[in-house]
Design a protein around this motif. Sequence first.
Motif, PDB file in Angstrom:
ATOM      1  N   ILE A   1     -23.071 -30.341 -31.663  1.00  0.00           N
ATOM      2  CA  ILE A   1     -23.125 -28.952 -31.198  1.00  0.00           C
ATOM      3  C   ILE A   1     -22.540 -28.021 -32.265  1.00  0.00           C
ATOM      4  O   ILE A   1     -23.118 -26.983 -32.600  1.00  0.00           O
ATOM      5  CB  ILE A   1     -22.356 -28.788 -29.861  1.00  0.00           C
ATOM      6  N   ALA A   2     -21.393 -28.421 -32.822  1.00  0.00           N
ATOM      7  CA  ALA A   2     -20.734 -27.578 -33.828  1.00  0.00           C
ATOM      8  C   ALA A   2     -21.638 -27.382 -35.038  1.00  0.00           C
ATOM      9  O   ALA A   2     -21.846 -26.255 -35.498  1.00  0.00           O
ATOM     10  CB  ALA A   2     -19.407 -28.211 -34.248  1.00  0.00           C
ATOM     11  N   LYS A   3     -22.192 -28.475 -35.526  1.00  0.00           N
ATOM     12  CA  LYS A   3     -23.065 -28.374 -36.705  1.00  0.00           C
ATOM     13  C   LYS A   3     -24.301 -27.552 -36.375  1.00  0.00           C
ATOM     14  O   LYS A   3     -24.715 -26.693 -37.157  1.00  0.00           O
ATOM     15  CB  LYS A   3     -23.461 -29.768 -37.198  1.00  0.00           C
ATOM     16  N   GLY A   4     -24.869 -27.813 -35.198  1.00  0.00           N
ATOM     17  CA  GLY A   4     -26.100 -27.120 -34.807  1.00  0.00           C
ATOM     18  C   GLY A   4     -25.917 -25.622 -34.667  1.00  0.00           C
ATOM     19  O   GLY A   4     -26.799 -24.841 -35.018  1.00  0.00           O
ATOM     20  N   LEU A   5     -24.768 -25.228 -34.158  1.00  0.00           N
ATOM     21  CA  LEU A   5     -24.545 -23.793 -33.920  1.00  0.00           C
ATOM     22  C   LEU A   5     -23.758 -23.144 -35.059  1.00  0.00           C
ATOM     23  O   LEU A   5     -23.464 -21.950 -35.015  1.00  0.00           O
ATOM     24  CB  LEU A   5     -23.797 -23.578 -32.598  1.00  0.00           C
ATOM     25  N   GLY A   6     -23.411 -23.925 -36.070  1.00  0.00           N
ATOM     26  CA  GLY A   6     -22.672 -23.358 -37.200  1.00  0.00           C
ATOM     27  C   GLY A   6     -21.272 -22.908 -36.825  1.00  0.00           C
ATOM     28  O   GLY A   6     -20.752 -21.932 -37.340  1.00  0.00           O
ATOM     29  N   THR A   7     -20.652 -23.642 -35.904  1.00  0.00           N
ATOM     30  CA  THR A   7     -19.269 -23.322 -35.558  1.00  0.00           C
ATOM     31  C   THR A   7     -18.426 -24.564 -35.851  1.00  0.00           C
ATOM     32  O   THR A   7     -18.933 -25.565 -36.330  1.00  0.00           O
ATOM     33  CB  THR A   7     -19.164 -22.864 -34.089  1.00  0.00           C
ATOM     34  N   SER A   8     -17.139 -24.477 -35.591  1.00  0.00           N
ATOM     35  CA  SER A   8     -16.300 -25.629 -35.909  1.00  0.00           C
ATOM     36  C   SER A   8     -16.164 -26.522 -34.683  1.00  0.00           C
ATOM     37  O   SER A   8     -16.192 -26.048 -33.549  1.00  0.00           O
ATOM     38  CB  SER A   8     -14.919 -25.173 -36.374  1.00  0.00           C
ATOM     39  N   ILE A   9     -15.983 -27.799 -34.924  1.00  0.00           N
ATOM     40  CA  ILE A   9     -15.844 -28.745 -33.809  1.00  0.00           C
ATOM     41  C   ILE A   9     -14.548 -28.463 -33.051  1.00  0.00           C
ATOM     42  O   ILE A   9     -14.463 -28.689 -31.845  1.00  0.00           O
ATOM     43  CB  ILE A   9     -15.936 -30.213 -34.291  1.00  0.00           C
ATOM     44  N   GLU A  10     -13.549 -27.915 -33.736  1.00  0.00           N
ATOM     45  CA  GLU A  10     -12.313 -27.579 -33.039  1.00  0.00           C
ATOM     46  C   GLU A  10     -12.567 -26.491 -32.001  1.00  0.00           C
ATOM     47  O   GLU A  10     -12.022 -26.512 -30.904  1.00  0.00           O
ATOM     48  CB  GLU A  10     -11.227 -27.161 -34.038  1.00  0.00           C
ATOM     49  N   LYS A  11     -13.428 -25.546 -32.339  1.00  0.00           N
ATOM     50  CA  LYS A  11     -13.742 -24.473 -31.393  1.00  0.00           C
ATOM     51  C   LYS A  11     -14.432 -25.054 -30.150  1.00  0.00           C
ATOM     52  O   LYS A  11     -14.112 -24.689 -29.016  1.00  0.00           O
ATOM     53  CB  LYS A  11     -14.643 -23.442 -32.071  1.00  0.00           C
TER      54      LYS A  11
ATOM     55  N   ILE B   1     -30.216 -26.795 -28.658  1.00  0.00           N
ATOM     56  CA  ILE B   1     -29.529 -26.047 -29.714  1.00  0.00           C
ATOM     57  C   ILE B   1     -30.500 -25.079 -30.381  1.00  0.00           C
ATOM     58  O   ILE B   1     -30.171 -23.904 -30.605  1.00  0.00           O
ATOM     59  CB  ILE B   1     -28.882 -27.010 -30.739  1.00  0.00           C
ATOM     60  N   ASP B   2     -31.708 -25.558 -30.669  1.00  0.00           N
ATOM     61  CA  ASP B   2     -32.710 -24.689 -31.315  1.00  0.00           C
ATOM     62  C   ASP B   2     -33.013 -23.467 -30.452  1.00  0.00           C
ATOM     63  O   ASP B   2     -33.189 -22.370 -30.961  1.00  0.00           O
ATOM     64  CB  ASP B   2     -34.000 -25.467 -31.587  1.00  0.00           C
ATOM     65  N   GLU B   3     -33.054 -23.687 -29.150  1.00  0.00           N
ATOM     66  CA  GLU B   3     -33.339 -22.564 -28.245  1.00  0.00           C
ATOM     67  C   GLU B   3     -32.251 -21.505 -28.273  1.00  0.00           C
ATOM     68  O   GLU B   3     -32.508 -20.335 -28.029  1.00  0.00           O
ATOM     69  CB  GLU B   3     -33.471 -23.080 -26.797  1.00  0.00           C
ATOM     70  N   HIS B   4     -31.024 -21.940 -28.537  1.00  0.00           N
ATOM     71  CA  HIS B   4     -29.894 -21.008 -28.450  1.00  0.00           C
ATOM     72  C   HIS B   4     -29.373 -20.545 -29.795  1.00  0.00           C
ATOM     73  O   HIS B   4     -28.484 -19.717 -29.857  1.00  0.00           O
ATOM     74  CB  HIS B   4     -28.735 -21.649 -27.671  1.00  0.00           C
ATOM     75  N   ARG B   5     -29.911 -21.104 -30.870  1.00  0.00           N
ATOM     76  CA  ARG B   5     -29.357 -20.795 -32.189  1.00  0.00           C
ATOM     77  C   ARG B   5     -29.435 -19.291 -32.463  1.00  0.00           C
ATOM     78  O   ARG B   5     -30.453 -18.656 -32.231  1.00  0.00           O
ATOM     79  CB  ARG B   5     -30.089 -21.577 -33.281  1.00  0.00           C
ATOM     80  N   GLY B   6     -28.320 -18.741 -32.925  1.00  0.00           N
ATOM     81  CA  GLY B   6     -28.304 -17.315 -33.249  1.00  0.00           C
ATOM     82  C   GLY B   6     -27.888 -16.431 -32.088  1.00  0.00           C
ATOM     83  O   GLY B   6     -27.492 -15.292 -32.289  1.00  0.00           O
ATOM     84  N   ASP B   7     -27.951 -16.940 -30.861  1.00  0.00           N
ATOM     85  CA  ASP B   7     -27.507 -16.134 -29.712  1.00  0.00           C
ATOM     86  C   ASP B   7     -25.992 -15.979 -29.758  1.00  0.00           C
ATOM     87  O   ASP B   7     -25.284 -16.964 -29.953  1.00  0.00           O
ATOM     88  CB  ASP B   7     -27.812 -16.839 -28.371  1.00  0.00           C
ATOM     89  N   PRO B   8     -25.503 -14.770 -29.526  1.00  0.00           N
ATOM     90  CA  PRO B   8     -24.054 -14.673 -29.346  1.00  0.00           C
ATOM     91  C   PRO B   8     -23.702 -15.334 -28.007  1.00  0.00           C
ATOM     92  O   PRO B   8     -24.456 -15.233 -27.039  1.00  0.00           O
ATOM     93  CB  PRO B   8     -23.788 -13.168 -29.322  1.00  0.00           C
ATOM     94  N   GLY B   9     -22.605 -16.035 -27.968  1.00  0.00           N
ATOM     95  CA  GLY B   9     -22.224 -16.698 -26.716  1.00  0.00           C
ATOM     96  C   GLY B   9     -23.079 -17.906 -26.381  1.00  0.00           C
ATOM     97  O   GLY B   9     -23.237 -18.264 -25.220  1.00  0.00           O
ATOM     98  N   ALA B  10     -23.645 -18.542 -27.410  1.00  0.00           N
ATOM     99  CA  ALA B  10     -24.508 -19.706 -27.163  1.00  0.00           C
ATOM    100  C   ALA B  10     -23.710 -20.948 -26.806  1.00  0.00           C
ATOM    101  O   ALA B  10     -24.224 -21.862 -26.171  1.00  0.00           O
ATOM    102  CB  ALA B  10     -25.362 -19.986 -28.397  1.00  0.00           C
ATOM    103  N   LEU B  11     -22.443 -20.957 -27.190  1.00  0.00           N
ATOM    104  CA  LEU B  11     -21.676 -22.202 -27.115  1.00  0.00           C
ATOM    105  C   LEU B  11     -21.594 -22.791 -25.706  1.00  0.00           C
ATOM    106  O   LEU B  11     -21.912 -23.952 -25.486  1.00  0.00           O
ATOM    107  CB  LEU B  11     -20.277 -21.966 -27.689  1.00  0.00           C
TER     108      LEU B  11
END
Lengths: 165, 581
Positions: free
Chosen positions: A56-66, A24-34
């Motif tokens: 994953i949701a918390k780490g990437l700042g997105t919702s778990i539903e996504k 997650i740290d490696e991908h944080r901030g990348d668009p399309g990291a999910l």
Amino acid sequence: MKKRKSTLPFAGTKEQEAQLMTVIDEHRGDPGALMPVMQKAQDIYGYLPMEVQSMIAKGLGTSIEKVYGVATFYSQFALTPKGRYTISVCLGTACYVKGAQKLVDAITKSLGIGPDECTEDGLFSLEACRCIGACGLAPVMTINDEVYGRLTEKDIDGILAKYKA
Amino acid sequence: MDMVKVKINGIDVEVPKGSTILEAARYLGIEIPTLCYMKEINEIGACRICVVEVKGAKSLVTACVYPVAEGMEINTNSKKVQDARRMTLELILSTHNRSCLSCVRSGTCELQRLCQEFGVENESRFDGEKCDVTTDDSAIHMVRDNTKCILCRRCVAACAEQKVAVIGVNDRGFDTHIGCTFDVALNEVPCVSCGQCIVNCPTGALTEKDDTDKVTAALNDPSKHVIVQTAPSIRVTLGECFDMPIGSNVTGKMVAALRRLGFDKVFDTDFAADLTIMEEAAEFIDRVKNGGKLPIITSCSPGWIKYCEYYYPEMLENLSSCKSPQQMFGAITKTWYAKKMGIDPKDIFVVGIMPCTAKKFEVARDDESASGYPDVDVALTTRELGRMISRAHINFKALPDEAFDNPLGDSTGAGTIFGATGGVMEAALRTAAEWLEEKPLDNVDFKEVRGTDTIKEAVYKVAGMDVKVAVTSGLKGAHELMERVKNGETFHFIEVMGCPGGCVNGGGQPIQSATTRSFVDLKAKRAAALYEADADMPLRKSHENPAIKMVYEEFLDKPGSHTAHHVLHTSYVDRSKDVIR
């Protein structure tokens, strides 16, 4: 077909969590990291249970539903764990006409699990796969890297017994 | 601005470069129908209702996302276009639960309207595989019926825009459906009950939980003294349920309708809004003078409160402990008013007419029962009231104007503007500034906090102190502002409303189509009617409300008193742990 969800308790380890956090740290901030993070998470855990999707949701700042929406859209993502032995029954055309569905039914009867499910002891999981290119041996199934061909449902219990030992 | 020349339906027009065909057509007054489109929030070109013919293009293009180019020739209304739209509708209908006669959205359904417009003659022309997802009625405020969902994703966009994002698109193909993560029930995820998904749903898939039967039962129970209160914004939106123009102030007709429905007393939440200001302004001054927790954050919006409890539990201490106006109204009704009128509070049934679905959650909260009975028994949305009026066959538009009952129908302009973003802040400033400066205000208009910007900030000099205030509406703005506060930015007073634009655009308000929502400034039009009403009021400061003065003289003593705390204040809970996220 709707994706099956695991009913088994989550058994992730601290090491797995540390690995996931690194990804997650490696991908944080990348668009399309999910998607890449989900793929690696599946490599680490073998599947994507709620606990992992939440991380994953918390780490990437997105919702778990996504995360869940993506996980249920792509067939490559699994919501059920893999067993120590993954039984994969080929349901490609040749195997299918040679009775592969009967193999699936026999396995389900023997182990009490359907496709995309894992036994409670974590030993076996079952999946249906597409043609593995061994049509000459149809119907075919694999257990991890072992290939079993020209099967009938009568062979199933004997084969499974080897792995239960 | 760079312009491009295009030809639409044979008419030449110059439009800004980068416009979509949909926008370009609007310059000519040509309306292209849309279904999934929501301006800036859901521009996904998925439903294909907006398809148009572009000369030279291989196939029909979606007008909502297709940018115009120099020399482009567009036909928005050819036979090919009409046939394609009709076919699209027939295909949508193939998986749709077509029980339109009993559907609450019949008449306001966008799918139904398009089917009529495009001449769909056989709604069963195709029969597709149906979604087997069951109805989710787990939440206290709403119901989701996936069989009526057309997968436009507008609710998903609205929920994400609110920074809540608890609903999304699950599975694929015929199994595709809107749901929560792992398909758990809505009450297991941190949904804040704001209802923005409902007002953005084109069909009857998302609806408020209808509580009108409970109210009708109370009205028909002779042992009940049934009191209704109407939130500030209802008077400028209820008319839309009866095809009146957006922004019509129907206060008098609304009161008349409620009386005809049989309510024993028709009171005004505006009174309680004034009461809220008394308590909140006093609380603000107390925190400033005695080193209390700042910024103080308003607590009128139950959607915002629930959001704060789920997502910013560390900010709960900043929330004003004031109950919302709806709850203050119920609390004062079942204590002071009950005693004054000699009615046992157990026989009083208080109904709130609210712009809000989260109010249904609020009435069931803990610590909201000053008399020992729930402060408010039922909260109805504007839409449910509209439904009750229609059901009673009251000709709303022909009603005379009537006045609220006394004393809980007395209010000031300060209470009225609660219905628009910035209104609570302005009302509080009118009172707090006057109290602090100990002289009448020269000007009661705090215009910097008005308007529909997501975040508004101002610094006011009050009694020698620079008071830094911020106002936000919509939870995206709340999220941004809370992050700024957490990062150390100083504010003294913050108003947060859960819905964009405040209560006038609440999740319980009359439903307008996405086309209207995209191209008419609904929030501003409805709010303008409130500010106009405020300007016309003889009293515009809460503390000048004679009924408020009476309540303090007879019962509460002074703002922040022991009795006031018991009756008018509440507490909050950290909900961050008990949900799936």
